[in-house]
Structure formats: structure tokens, C-alpha cells
Design a protein around this motif. Structure first.
Motif, short mmCIF file in Angstrom:
data_model
loop_
_atom_site.label_atom_id
_atom_site.label_comp_id
_atom_site.label_asym_id
_atom_site.label_seq_id
_atom_site.Cartn_x
_atom_site.Cartn_y
_atom_site.Cartn_z
N ARG A 29 0.98 -1.14 0.06
CA ARG A 29 0.09 0.09 0.20
C ARG A 29 0.85 1.48 0.27
N VAL A 30 1.93 1.07 -0.42
CA VAL A 30 3.38 2.26 0.13
C VAL A 30 3.35 2.73 -1.29
N SER A 59 1.62 6.03 2.75
CA SER A 59 0.69 4.70 2.94
C SER A 59 -0.81 4.65 2.20
N PHE A 60 -1.47 4.25 0.93
CA PHE A 60 -2.12 4.75 1.26
C PHE A 60 -3.78 3.97 1.74
N VAL A 61 -4.46 4.42 1.50
CA VAL A 61 -5.89 4.14 2.14
C VAL A 61 -7.25 4.18 1.95
N GLY A 62 -7.63 3.20 1.45
CA GLY A 62 -9.07 3.16 0.70
C GLY A 62 -10.28 4.05 0.39
N GLY A 63 -10.52 4.27 -0.15
CA GLY A 63 -12.31 4.95 -0.51
C GLY A 63 -11.50 6.06 -2.08
N ASP B 121 -10.72 2.49 -5.53
CA ASP B 121 -11.17 3.31 -5.06
C ASP B 121 -10.03 1.88 -3.75
N ALA B 123 -6.90 0.24 -1.68
CA ALA B 123 -5.51 1.03 -1.52
C ALA B 123 -4.90 0.25 -2.31
N ALA B 127 -1.93 2.01 -4.68
CA ALA B 127 -0.45 1.98 -4.94
C ALA B 127 0.60 0.89 -6.04
N SER B 146 -5.84 9.64 -2.05
CA SER B 146 -5.79 8.64 -0.91
C SER B 146 -5.79 9.40 0.56
N MET B 148 -10.61 10.15 1.69
CA MET B 148 -11.77 11.29 1.11
C MET B 148 -13.31 10.88 2.07
N ASP B 175 -9.54 6.69 5.72
CA ASP B 175 -10.74 4.91 4.75
C ASP B 175 -11.17 4.58 4.90
N VAL B 176 -11.91 4.25 4.00
CA VAL B 176 -13.25 4.08 4.15
C VAL B 176 -13.97 3.42 5.05
N LEU B 182 -18.84 6.42 2.10
CA LEU B 182 -18.15 8.29 1.30
C LEU B 182 -18.81 8.86 0.89
#
Lengths: 64, 208
Positions: A29-30, A59-63, B121, B123, B127, B146, B148, B175-176, B182
Motif C-alpha cells: 500500500r505504500v 501509505s494509501f488508504v481506501g476509498g 477505490d 489502497a 499503490a 488517498s 476522502m 480510510d473507507v 463516503l
């Protein structure tokens, strides 16, 4: 000292991969910036942190 | 509305120099959910010449609370629904579609694009795209997102620059998976950061 996300870290000598694992990052995720360039994922194992290195780990987060 | 009328209007608004930069741009929008559907509409309105829209999914009722689709488009592929919407807004944007998943294996799909918008959508896919484009197409600009989700302050949404050609929009935190859902305005804020960054890059303003 290595500068990681704006903080001084005693991490010289470690590989990027080791640093990520030991600090709880999920390498899937990075994205890692090393001294102004995005470090390819294939080089996480072989890239050793040196004193003075500037590292930014996102570090990416989801959404979306 | 003729193509000439539309071009004249854009040139009057943006100036001839700027509009010629927008018109000659080729931007990929990877993922057409809450982020990508808003990014695509903003860029088409601004007169970006060519858009490549990539998504594998169809419009579902659960998308309507934040994504730019309508009940009449339920069940359509998002690529097909979005080209329909864009053609109603501005029929003179050249829109290319790829209905399928973008992976490391077919990354050459984006080879002709100058700027890549990461609007996925998950993570891991975010990446994957950012790292793959950085490695295999280092000359391209990437505008990713990343963080929202939820109803946190809109003021937390920012644009960060990493390396020379990677921009990441969002709050970087929320993070969702933790927030559960969202909301349209916060996703639109992040998408607006992305679209604004694309236009700034095209204008030669490379700071975040």
C-alpha cells in the motif's frame, strides 16, 4: 540519522523493506520517495538507508 | 452548439495559449467511481482535448449517492454511461474508453497519455498504479488520491507532491474501511483537487 516523514530516525544500515516491515507499513500500500525520486518497488530490498537520506513514505488508504 | 462556438467560448474564458495546452492534452482517468466521474466531468468542461476513461464496473444503485451517474444509467458500464454524460455536456471532447481492469500487464493502455489520474477505490490498486507508472513511465505525471471518506473537515483535503511527477490528493488518513462510507461533497473535494492539479500541470505550475 535518516529523515523519514520529517522525523530523525536511527535507521541507517537497514533496507527500505526492513524498515517498512519493522514499522508496521504494508508494502503493498505504500509509495516511497528517496532523496527526491520515487523508489521502484523492486528496489525496496536492495536499497540501504544511509545517514542524511530524506525518505517520505505514503501509505494509501481506501476509498474513491 | 458547433465545435467552433465551443472552442471560441473556451478560448475567450481561458485565453488562446492556455486553451491550446488544454486542447492538446491527453489525460487518463483510471477508475470512474466517486473520484473519476467527477474528475472526468471537470476536465471535459475545462476543454481537455482527449480523455481515456478506464473502468470495469457497471453503474449500481449504491453508486448514486456520490458518483456522477443517473437512474437512467443503472446497469450500464460506467465507461459507456460517462461518455454519454460527457457528450451531453460537451460533445467535442475526444473520449476513449477501456472497459476492463487496468493492471501491470496492460499498463501500456496509458502509453499515449501525458497525465494519469489514479481514481481507484482499493489502497493496494492505488499503490500498484502509482508505483507501476512511476517505474515504467517515469516521464508521466500521476495525480493520485488517498483519504476522502467520512464527514471529516473538508479543510483536511490537500495536495502533496512526492518526487518530481507524483501528486497525492486527500487527507492521507481517513480510510473507507474505518468510516464505513463516503459522502458526495468530500469525494468531490478530493476529485476537484485532482482535476485542479491536472490543469495546473498543463499550465506549467508544477508545485502542489
Amino acid at each position: 540519522m535518516v529523515y523519514i516523514n520529517g522525523k530523525e530516525k536511527d535507521a541507517a544500515g537497514q533496507s527500505i523493506a526492513q524498515y517498512l516491515t519493522e514499522n508496521g507499513f504494508d508494502s503493498k500500500r505504500v509509495a516511497v520517495e528517496r532523496n527526491g525520486d520515487i523508489l521502484p518497488k523492486s528496489k525496496y530490498e536492495s536499497t540501504i538507508l544511509h545517514d542524511g537520506d530524506q525518505i517520505e513514505i505514503v501509505s494509501f488508504v481506501g476509498g474513491g | 452548439m458547433t465545435e467552433q462556438e465551443w472552442q471560441q467560448t473556451l478560448e475567450q474564458r481561458h485565453g488562446t495559449d492556455l486553451q491550446s495546452k488544454f486542447s492538446s492534452a491527453h489525460v487518463a482517468v483510471c477508475g470512474l467511481g466517486g473520484l473519476g466521474s467527477n474528475v472526468a466531468i471537470s476536465l471535459a468542461r475545462a476543454g481537455v482535448g482527449t480523455l481515456l476513461l478506464i473502468d470495469f464496473d457497471s453503474v449500481d444503485i449504491s453508486n448514486l449517492h456520490r458518483q456522477q451517474y443517473k437512474t437512467s444509467q443503472l446497469g450500464m458500464y460506467k465507461t459507456e454511461a460517462m461518455i454519454q454524460t460527457l457528450s451531453e455536456i460537451t460533445p467535442y471532447c475526444n473520449v476513449r474508453l477501456y472497459t476492463g481492469k487496468l493492471t501491470k500487464e496492460n499498463l501500456s493502455l496509458i502509453a499515449d497519455c501525458n497525465i494519469i489520474c489514479e481514481c481507484f477505490d482499493h489502497a493496494e490498486y492505488k499503490a500498484m498504479l502509482v508505483n507501476s507508472v512511476s517505474e515504467y513511465y517515469p516521464e508521466k505525471y500521476i495525480v493520485a488520491a488517498s483519504g476522502m471518506s467520512g464527514l471529516h473537515s473538508g479543510n483536511l483535503i490537500q495536495t502533496q507532491k512526492l518526487g518530481k511527477r507524483l501528486y497525492i490528493c486527500g487527507d492521507g488518513i481517513h480510510d473507507v474501511k474505518d468510516d464505513g462510507t463516503l459522502f458526495a461533497p468530500r469525494v468531490m473535494l478530493c476529485a476537484a483537487h485532482q482535476a485542479n492539479t491536472v490543469l495546473r500541470i498543463l499550465t506549467g505550475k508544477f508545485d502542489a
